[in-house]
Design a protein around this motif. Structure first.
Motif, PDB file in Angstrom:
ATOM      1  N   UNK A  30       0.826  -1.201   0.000  1.00 10.37           N
ATOM      2  CA  UNK A  30       0.000   0.000   0.000  1.00 10.37           C
ATOM      3  C   UNK A  30       0.867   1.260   0.000  1.00 10.37           C
ATOM      4  N   UNK A  31       1.919   1.276   0.787  1.00 10.20           N
ATOM      5  CA  UNK A  31       2.814   2.443   0.831  1.00 10.20           C
ATOM      6  C   UNK A  31       3.439   2.703  -0.530  1.00 10.20           C
ATOM      7  N   UNK A  32       3.877   1.664  -1.201  1.00  9.82           N
ATOM      8  CA  UNK A  32       4.472   1.830  -2.532  1.00  9.82           C
ATOM      9  C   UNK A  32       3.427   2.354  -3.512  1.00  9.82           C
ATOM     10  N   UNK A  33       2.213   1.821  -3.467  1.00  8.95           N
ATOM     11  CA  UNK A  33       1.150   2.288  -4.359  1.00  8.95           C
ATOM     12  C   UNK A  33       0.853   3.768  -4.138  1.00  8.95           C
ATOM     13  N   UNK A  34       0.804   4.189  -2.889  1.00 13.96           N
ATOM     14  CA  UNK A  34       0.534   5.595  -2.577  1.00 13.96           C
ATOM     15  C   UNK A  34       1.643   6.484  -3.114  1.00 13.96           C
ATOM     16  N   UNK A  44       1.754  12.292  -7.876  1.00 11.98           N
ATOM     17  CA  UNK A  44       2.771  12.985  -8.680  1.00 11.98           C
ATOM     18  C   UNK A  44       3.595  13.981  -7.870  1.00 11.98           C
ATOM     19  N   UNK A  45       3.001  14.603  -6.867  1.00 11.94           N
ATOM     20  CA  UNK A  45       3.737  15.573  -6.050  1.00 11.94           C
ATOM     21  C   UNK A  45       4.874  14.887  -5.301  1.00 11.94           C
ATOM     22  N   UNK A  65      14.355   2.781  -7.547  1.00 10.69           N
ATOM     23  CA  UNK A  65      12.920   2.978  -7.779  1.00 10.69           C
ATOM     24  C   UNK A  65      12.180   2.453  -6.559  1.00 10.69           C
ATOM     25  N   UNK A  66      10.927   2.802  -6.432  1.00 10.62           N
ATOM     26  CA  UNK A  66      10.124   2.272  -5.347  1.00 10.62           C
ATOM     27  C   UNK A  66       9.763   0.831  -5.665  1.00 10.62           C
ATOM     28  N   UNK A  67      10.257  -0.076  -4.858  1.00 14.03           N
ATOM     29  CA  UNK A  67       9.975  -1.493  -5.085  1.00 14.03           C
ATOM     30  C   UNK A  67       9.719  -2.185  -3.754  1.00 14.03           C
ATOM     31  N   UNK A  68       9.069  -3.295  -3.858  1.00 12.47           N
ATOM     32  CA  UNK A  68       8.914  -4.188  -2.730  1.00 12.47           C
ATOM     33  C   UNK A  68       9.720  -5.426  -3.074  1.00 12.47           C
ATOM     34  N   UNK A  69      10.716  -5.719  -2.287  1.00 18.81           N
ATOM     35  CA  UNK A  69      11.629  -6.810  -2.603  1.00 18.81           C
ATOM     36  C   UNK A  69      11.661  -7.791  -1.450  1.00 18.81           C
ATOM     37  N   UNK A  87      10.397  11.588  -3.446  1.00 18.10           N
ATOM     38  CA  UNK A  87      10.115  10.700  -2.322  1.00 18.10           C
ATOM     39  C   UNK A  87      10.046   9.269  -2.842  1.00 18.10           C
ATOM     40  N   UNK A  88      10.753   8.391  -2.202  1.00 14.79           N
ATOM     41  CA  UNK A  88      10.769   6.979  -2.590  1.00 14.79           C
ATOM     42  C   UNK A  88      10.643   6.118  -1.338  1.00 14.79           C
ATOM     43  N   UNK A  89      10.198   4.892  -1.507  1.00 15.10           N
ATOM     44  CA  UNK A  89      10.121   3.939  -0.396  1.00 15.10           C
ATOM     45  C   UNK A  89      10.649   2.600  -0.872  1.00 15.10           C
TER      46      UNK A  89
END
Length: 60
Positions: free
Chosen positions: A5-9, A14-15, A55-59, A21-23
């Protein structure tokens, strides 16, 4: 899953992307014989692998 959910948000706003901001999240599943330290170490390794992708990824 909170990390998904955090990655999707982050990717949907766009802001946040404009400000860079990356996670990155690293997940590890318990395997027999794990100690708390070994489990955290694997999750930490996965998080840094995600960070290297820039990039924002879930690994996991």
């Amino acid at each position: 899953m909170a990390a998904c959910l955090a990655v999707e948000v982050l990717e949907a706003d766009p802001l946040l992307l404009d400000y860079g901001v990356r996670a990155n999240f690293g997940l590890a599943a318990y395997v027999p014989g794990d100690t708390p330290e070994s489990l955290i170490e694997r999750a930490d390794q996965e998080m840094y692998a995600a960070k290297r992708q820039s990039v924002s990824v879930l690994d996991f």
